[in-house]
Design a protein around this motif. Structure first.
Motif, PDB file in Angstrom:
ATOM      1  N   HIS A 107      88.495  54.341  24.213  1.00  0.00           N
ATOM      2  CA  HIS A 107      88.242  53.228  23.280  1.00  0.00           C
ATOM      3  C   HIS A 107      89.001  52.063  23.818  1.00  0.00           C
ATOM      4  CE1 HIS A 107      86.870  55.820  19.986  1.00  0.00           C
ATOM      5  NE2 HIS A 107      87.696  56.964  20.377  1.00  0.00           N
ATOM      6  N   ARG A 108      89.962  51.894  24.766  1.00  0.00           N
ATOM      7  CA  ARG A 108      90.560  50.844  25.104  1.00  0.00           C
ATOM      8  C   ARG A 108      89.896  50.041  26.248  1.00  0.00           C
ATOM      9  NH1 ARG A 108      96.678  53.856  24.878  1.00  0.00           N
ATOM     10  NH2 ARG A 108      96.438  54.372  22.841  1.00  0.00           N
ATOM     11  N   ILE A 109      88.824  50.587  26.803  1.00  0.00           N
ATOM     12  CA  ILE A 109      88.282  49.832  27.774  1.00  0.00           C
ATOM     13  C   ILE A 109      87.391  48.719  27.263  1.00  0.00           C
ATOM     14  CG2 ILE A 109      87.017  50.112  29.871  1.00  0.00           C
ATOM     15  CD1 ILE A 109      87.593  53.143  29.698  1.00  0.00           C
ATOM     16  N   HIS A 110      88.033  47.325  27.197  1.00  0.00           N
ATOM     17  CA  HIS A 110      87.244  46.680  26.401  1.00  0.00           C
ATOM     18  C   HIS A 110      86.564  45.632  27.636  1.00  0.00           C
ATOM     19  CE1 HIS A 110      89.108  47.320  22.996  1.00  0.00           C
ATOM     20  NE2 HIS A 110      90.408  47.223  23.311  1.00  0.00           N
ATOM     21  N   ASP A 111      86.996  45.414  29.006  1.00  0.00           N
ATOM     22  CA  ASP A 111      86.346  44.769  30.059  1.00  0.00           C
ATOM     23  C   ASP A 111      85.284  45.560  31.035  1.00  0.00           C
ATOM     24  OD1 ASP A 111      88.166  46.292  31.090  1.00  0.00           O
ATOM     25  OD2 ASP A 111      89.010  44.851  32.441  1.00  0.00           O
ATOM     26  N   ALA A 112      84.782  46.700  30.215  1.00  0.00           N
ATOM     27  CA  ALA A 112      83.794  47.428  31.137  1.00  0.00           C
ATOM     28  C   ALA A 112      82.343  46.995  30.556  1.00  0.00           C
ATOM     29  CB  ALA A 112      84.242  49.000  31.218  1.00  0.00           C
ATOM     30  N   GLU A 113      81.601  47.080  31.412  1.00  0.00           N
ATOM     31  CA  GLU A 113      80.045  46.966  31.105  1.00  0.00           C
ATOM     32  C   GLU A 113      79.127  47.963  31.691  1.00  0.00           C
ATOM     33  OE1 GLU A 113      78.770  42.897  31.489  1.00  0.00           O
ATOM     34  OE2 GLU A 113      80.314  42.089  30.040  1.00  0.00           O
ATOM     35  N   TRP A 114      78.244  48.370  31.272  1.00  0.00           N
ATOM     36  CA  TRP A 114      76.945  49.065  31.778  1.00  0.00           C
ATOM     37  C   TRP A 114      76.390  48.483  32.787  1.00  0.00           C
ATOM     38  CZ3 TRP A 114      77.571  54.318  31.874  1.00  0.00           C
ATOM     39  CH2 TRP A 114      78.259  54.958  30.749  1.00  0.00           C
ATOM     40  N   THR A 115      75.951  48.968  33.705  1.00  0.00           N
ATOM     41  CA  THR A 115      74.722  48.299  34.860  1.00  0.00           C
ATOM     42  C   THR A 115      73.483  48.485  33.965  1.00  0.00           C
ATOM     43  OG1 THR A 115      74.627  50.525  35.821  1.00  0.00           O
ATOM     44  CG2 THR A 115      76.038  48.608  36.683  1.00  0.00           C
ATOM     45  N   HIS A 163      73.311  54.350  35.386  1.00  0.00           N
ATOM     46  CA  HIS A 163      74.295  54.054  34.367  1.00  0.00           C
ATOM     47  C   HIS A 163      75.859  54.178  35.008  1.00  0.00           C
ATOM     48  CE1 HIS A 163      70.845  54.884  31.905  1.00  0.00           C
ATOM     49  NE2 HIS A 163      70.914  56.068  32.199  1.00  0.00           N
ATOM     50  N   ALA A 164      76.316  52.918  35.295  1.00  0.00           N
ATOM     51  CA  ALA A 164      77.617  52.942  35.851  1.00  0.00           C
ATOM     52  C   ALA A 164      78.341  51.864  34.849  1.00  0.00           C
ATOM     53  CB  ALA A 164      77.639  52.192  37.116  1.00  0.00           C
ATOM     54  N   MET A 165      79.627  52.556  34.401  1.00  0.00           N
ATOM     55  CA  MET A 165      80.159  51.613  33.414  1.00  0.00           C
ATOM     56  C   MET A 165      81.592  51.160  34.372  1.00  0.00           C
ATOM     57  SD  MET A 165      82.882  52.738  30.122  1.00  0.00           S
ATOM     58  CE  MET A 165      81.805  52.879  28.938  1.00  0.00           C
ATOM     59  N   LEU A 166      81.305  49.796  34.325  1.00  0.00           N
ATOM     60  CA  LEU A 166      82.178  49.040  35.664  1.00  0.00           C
ATOM     61  C   LEU A 166      83.106  47.982  35.134  1.00  0.00           C
ATOM     62  CD1 LEU A 166      79.290  48.260  38.046  1.00  0.00           C
ATOM     63  CD2 LEU A 166      80.898  50.289  38.070  1.00  0.00           C
ATOM     64  N   ALA A 167      84.531  48.270  35.506  1.00  0.00           N
ATOM     65  CA  ALA A 167      85.428  47.162  35.332  1.00  0.00           C
ATOM     66  C   ALA A 167      85.941  46.751  36.619  1.00  0.00           C
ATOM     67  CB  ALA A 167      86.602  47.977  34.259  1.00  0.00           C
ATOM     68  N   PRO A 168      86.687  45.592  36.397  1.00  0.00           N
ATOM     69  CA  PRO A 168      87.254  44.917  37.778  1.00  0.00           C
ATOM     70  C   PRO A 168      88.376  45.805  38.492  1.00  0.00           C
ATOM     71  CG  PRO A 168      87.107  43.271  35.933  1.00  0.00           C
ATOM     72  CD  PRO A 168      86.663  44.343  35.399  1.00  0.00           C
ATOM     73  N   TRP A 169      88.175  45.762  39.791  1.00  0.00           N
ATOM     74  CA  TRP A 169      88.961  46.780  40.536  1.00  0.00           C
ATOM     75  C   TRP A 169      89.527  46.140  41.589  1.00  0.00           C
ATOM     76  CZ3 TRP A 169      87.586  50.330  44.998  1.00  0.00           C
ATOM     77  CH2 TRP A 169      88.393  51.073  45.410  1.00  0.00           C
ATOM     78  N   ASP A 170      90.827  45.710  41.768  1.00  0.00           N
ATOM     79  CA  ASP A 170      91.338  44.823  43.117  1.00  0.00           C
ATOM     80  C   ASP A 170      91.633  45.666  44.180  1.00  0.00           C
ATOM     81  OD1 ASP A 170      93.603  45.785  42.304  1.00  0.00           O
ATOM     82  OD2 ASP A 170      94.409  43.659  41.775  1.00  0.00           O
TER      83      ASP A 170
END
Length: 202
Positions: free
Chosen positions: A6-14, A51-58
């Protein structure tokens, strides 16, 4: 990053899946029939509709994704962890059904895909965790279950200092109705060494 989806706000599906819902701390995702990631090698085709739910990863933290294997029954049912730089540069690591047996493996892609895999029939029905830790333009990819220890499945070049993303993925190249229950997605401390198993985090 919390395991609470529920807390993953900056992730988007490809590519949007057929459906996705949360049940408690689980994210239940249904793949679209015919979904996959693959670039050219051996088969000649390109598939970019997985389907990949991606968020920034440094890369300063390791990333882990856990999921339930109970629904993996048909050819090429697959899910795990996606590392992403762009449509032509990505790594998917996870479990895939091949010839009736679950295999752990990775597809490493830089314009062309390769595929490494190893059978893990003893993992059937377990909760699997896939982990990637970044160091010196490479990633160390490991996997385990809730009953089995870490095993290193791939060391791969991933030489992108910026614009990296990571997150859970699933694909269903052959059928409709394939659902995966993801139980965790988190950032944790990076590997200390290639030959030292990371701790098992809650």
């Amino acid at each position: 990053m919390s395991a609470n989806f529920h807390r993953i706000h900056d992730a988007e599906w490809t590519t949007e899946p057929a459906q996705a819902r949360t049940e408690g701390d689980r994210l239940i995702v249904e793949a679209q029939e015919g979904s996959d990631f693959w670039e050219k090698t051996f088969y000649g085709f390109c598939h970019q509709n997985g389907h990949a739910m991606l968020a920034p990863w440094d890369g300063t933290k390791a990333v882990e994704v856990s999921f339930d294997l109970s629904s993996f029954t048909e050819l090429y049912d697959q899910a795990g962890l996606m590392l992403w730089h762009g449509q032509d540069q990505w790594i998917k690591a996870g479990v895939e059904v091949n010839d009736g047996v679950a295999h752990v493996g990775a597809v490493v892609t830089d314009r062309f895909s390769d595929w490494s895999l190893s059978p893990v029939p003893e993992w059937g029905g377990r909760i699997v965790t896939i982990r990637a830790s970044y160091h010196d333009e490479a990633v160390v990819i490991r996997a385990r279950t809730d009953e089995h220890p870490w095993r290193t499945i791939r060391v791969a070049r991933f030489a992108y200092p910026t614009n990296k993303q990571a997150g859970p993925f699933l694909c269903s190249p052959k059928r409709a109705g394939f659902e995966v229950a993801f139980t965790k997605w988190k950032m944790t401390e990076p590997d200390q060494d290639l030959h030292t198993d990371p701790p098992i985090a809650d």
